[in-house]
Design a protein around this motif. Structure first.
Motif, PDB file in Angstrom:
ATOM      1  N   GLY A  12     -17.031 -59.295  15.832  1.00 43.71           N
ATOM      2  CA  GLY A  12     -16.245 -59.724  14.687  1.00 43.71           C
ATOM      3  C   GLY A  12     -16.124 -58.691  13.597  1.00 43.71           C
ATOM      4  O   GLY A  12     -15.618 -58.983  12.529  1.00 43.71           O
ATOM      5  N   LEU A  13     -16.564 -57.460  13.826  1.00 42.21           N
ATOM      6  CA  LEU A  13     -16.598 -56.483  12.756  1.00 42.21           C
ATOM      7  C   LEU A  13     -15.358 -55.600  12.665  1.00 42.21           C
ATOM      8  O   LEU A  13     -15.212 -54.854  11.725  1.00 42.21           O
ATOM      9  N   ALA A  14     -14.479 -55.631  13.653  1.00 39.28           N
ATOM     10  CA  ALA A  14     -13.282 -54.810  13.600  1.00 39.28           C
ATOM     11  C   ALA A  14     -12.105 -55.601  14.156  1.00 39.28           C
ATOM     12  O   ALA A  14     -12.264 -56.381  15.084  1.00 39.28           O
ATOM     13  N   SER A  15     -10.936 -55.391  13.555  1.00 39.01           N
ATOM     14  CA  SER A  15      -9.728 -56.024  14.056  1.00 39.01           C
ATOM     15  C   SER A  15      -8.543 -55.144  13.705  1.00 39.01           C
ATOM     16  O   SER A  15      -8.616 -54.297  12.824  1.00 39.01           O
ATOM     17  N   SER A  16      -7.451 -55.358  14.422  1.00 38.46           N
ATOM     18  CA  SER A  16      -6.236 -54.577  14.180  1.00 38.46           C
ATOM     19  C   SER A  16      -5.064 -55.511  13.958  1.00 38.46           C
ATOM     20  O   SER A  16      -5.002 -56.587  14.544  1.00 38.46           O
ATOM     21  N   LEU A  17      -4.137 -55.069  13.121  1.00 41.60           N
ATOM     22  CA  LEU A  17      -2.921 -55.824  12.842  1.00 41.60           C
ATOM     23  C   LEU A  17      -1.717 -54.915  13.045  1.00 41.60           C
ATOM     24  O   LEU A  17      -1.782 -53.707  12.805  1.00 41.60           O
ATOM     25  N   PHE A  18      -0.638 -55.509  13.486  1.00 42.32           N
ATOM     26  CA  PHE A  18       0.627 -54.817  13.662  1.00 42.32           C
ATOM     27  C   PHE A  18       1.658 -55.652  12.918  1.00 42.32           C
ATOM     28  O   PHE A  18       1.940 -56.786  13.295  1.00 42.32           O
ATOM     29  N   LEU A  19       2.207 -55.115  11.824  1.00 40.53           N
ATOM     30  CA  LEU A  19       3.108 -55.885  10.969  1.00 40.53           C
ATOM     31  C   LEU A  19       4.459 -55.196  10.857  1.00 40.53           C
ATOM     32  O   LEU A  19       4.528 -53.967  10.791  1.00 40.53           O
ATOM     33  N   PRO A 108      15.524 -51.402   6.298  1.00 40.38           N
ATOM     34  CA  PRO A 108      15.222 -52.791   6.643  1.00 40.38           C
ATOM     35  C   PRO A 108      13.824 -53.039   7.206  1.00 40.38           C
ATOM     36  O   PRO A 108      13.163 -53.960   6.793  1.00 40.38           O
ATOM     37  N   TRP A 109      13.362 -52.241   8.154  1.00 39.29           N
ATOM     38  CA  TRP A 109      12.083 -52.547   8.798  1.00 39.29           C
ATOM     39  C   TRP A 109      11.124 -51.380   8.720  1.00 39.29           C
ATOM     40  O   TRP A 109      11.482 -50.251   9.012  1.00 39.29           O
ATOM     41  N   LEU A 110       9.926 -51.684   8.356  1.00 42.79           N
ATOM     42  CA  LEU A 110       8.834 -50.720   8.368  1.00 42.79           C
ATOM     43  C   LEU A 110       7.732 -51.327   9.227  1.00 42.79           C
ATOM     44  O   LEU A 110       7.357 -52.485   9.045  1.00 42.79           O
ATOM     45  N   THR A 111       7.245 -50.570  10.186  1.00 42.58           N
ATOM     46  CA  THR A 111       6.165 -51.050  11.039  1.00 42.58           C
ATOM     47  C   THR A 111       4.861 -50.503  10.487  1.00 42.58           C
ATOM     48  O   THR A 111       4.729 -49.303  10.255  1.00 42.58           O
ATOM     49  N   LEU A 112       3.924 -51.394  10.271  1.00 45.03           N
ATOM     50  CA  LEU A 112       2.645 -51.029   9.672  1.00 45.03           C
ATOM     51  C   LEU A 112       1.533 -51.349  10.665  1.00 45.03           C
ATOM     52  O   LEU A 112       1.425 -52.484  11.123  1.00 45.03           O
ATOM     53  N   HIS A 113       0.738 -50.362  10.998  1.00 48.14           N
ATOM     54  CA  HIS A 113      -0.421 -50.528  11.876  1.00 48.14           C
ATOM     55  C   HIS A 113      -1.658 -50.489  10.989  1.00 48.14           C
ATOM     56  O   HIS A 113      -1.823 -49.561  10.206  1.00 48.14           O
ATOM     57  N   LEU A 114      -2.498 -51.484  11.113  1.00 51.88           N
ATOM     58  CA  LEU A 114      -3.656 -51.596  10.240  1.00 51.88           C
ATOM     59  C   LEU A 114      -4.898 -51.924  11.058  1.00 51.88           C
ATOM     60  O   LEU A 114      -4.896 -52.860  11.853  1.00 51.88           O
ATOM     61  N   GLU A 115      -5.922 -51.141  10.874  1.00 52.10           N
ATOM     62  CA  GLU A 115      -7.215 -51.404  11.499  1.00 52.10           C
ATOM     63  C   GLU A 115      -8.194 -51.772  10.387  1.00 52.10           C
ATOM     64  O   GLU A 115      -8.334 -51.031   9.415  1.00 52.10           O
TER      65      GLU A 115
END
Length: 190
Positions: A12-19, A108-115
């Motif tokens: 549970g200590l790391a996760s990633s998001l793609f927005l 219009p769209w920006l893709t954001l990768h977040l760890e």
């Protein structure tokens, strides 16, 4: 049992998001943090062209506004960052922390990768440590992180027990009142 606790703590200590974020759109997520836990977010961005279905280079003047609040909605972090970077904050109290990201991009769209990393995975160790010193430091911090998580779980358990006791108490008195009402109605119906 101890191994199961350690594995659940590490998973549970790391996760990633793609927005995908539109211009001036604000995207938020919540992260449950124990008291005095460090959160590190590492992100990078890319522009998305819908007509060509491809990614384009990012404007160097792009700004990402990042804002984080604690469970009391007090501001913990607020700032403008570049198209790629890292942000960090330490929780002041346990609970749901909200992190919001907003783009200044006009397209219009920006893709954001977040760890997102929480706890002992946020530490960058000095390279001059010997292997044994490094392992001792990592294990010490892991034990400290587990203690903080246990304290957080105990706090949540106490809150749950209080709600459970209150609910049981209300149910008990409801049954008593209904029983007294029925006993009072029985002589009247004869």
């Amino acid at each position: 049992m101890l191994m199961a606790v350690l594995l659940s703590a590490l998973c549970g200590l790391a996760s990633s998001l793609f927005l995908r974020v539109r211009h001036k759109e604000r995207r938020c997520f919540t992260e449950e943090l124990p008291d005095r836990a460090r959160l590190v977010g590492v992100y990078w961005t890319r522009l998305y062209n819908e007509q060509r279905d491809e990614y384009l280079p990012v404007d160097p003047d792009l700004e990402i506004n990042i804002m984080a609040t604690d469970p009391d909605e007090q501001l913990v972090l607020s700032g403008s960052y570049g198209s790629a970077g890292r942000f960090t904050f330490t929780s002041r109290r346990p609970g749901q922390h909200q992190v919001c990201l907003q783009s200044s991009q006009r397209r219009p769209w920006l893709t954001l990768h977040l760890e997102v990393r929480v706890g002992n995975r946020t530490n960058d160790y000095d390279d001059r440590l010997t292997y044994l010193q490094l392992r001792v430091r990592q294990l010490t911090e892991l034990v400290y992180q587990i203690q903080k998580e246990q304290d957080h779980h105990i706090l949540r358990l106490n809150e749950f027990n209080n709600v459970n006791f209150s609910t049981n108490n209300l149910v008990f008195w409801w049954v008593v009142i209904q029983s007294l009402y029925l006993v009072a109605l029985v002589p009247c119906s004869w």
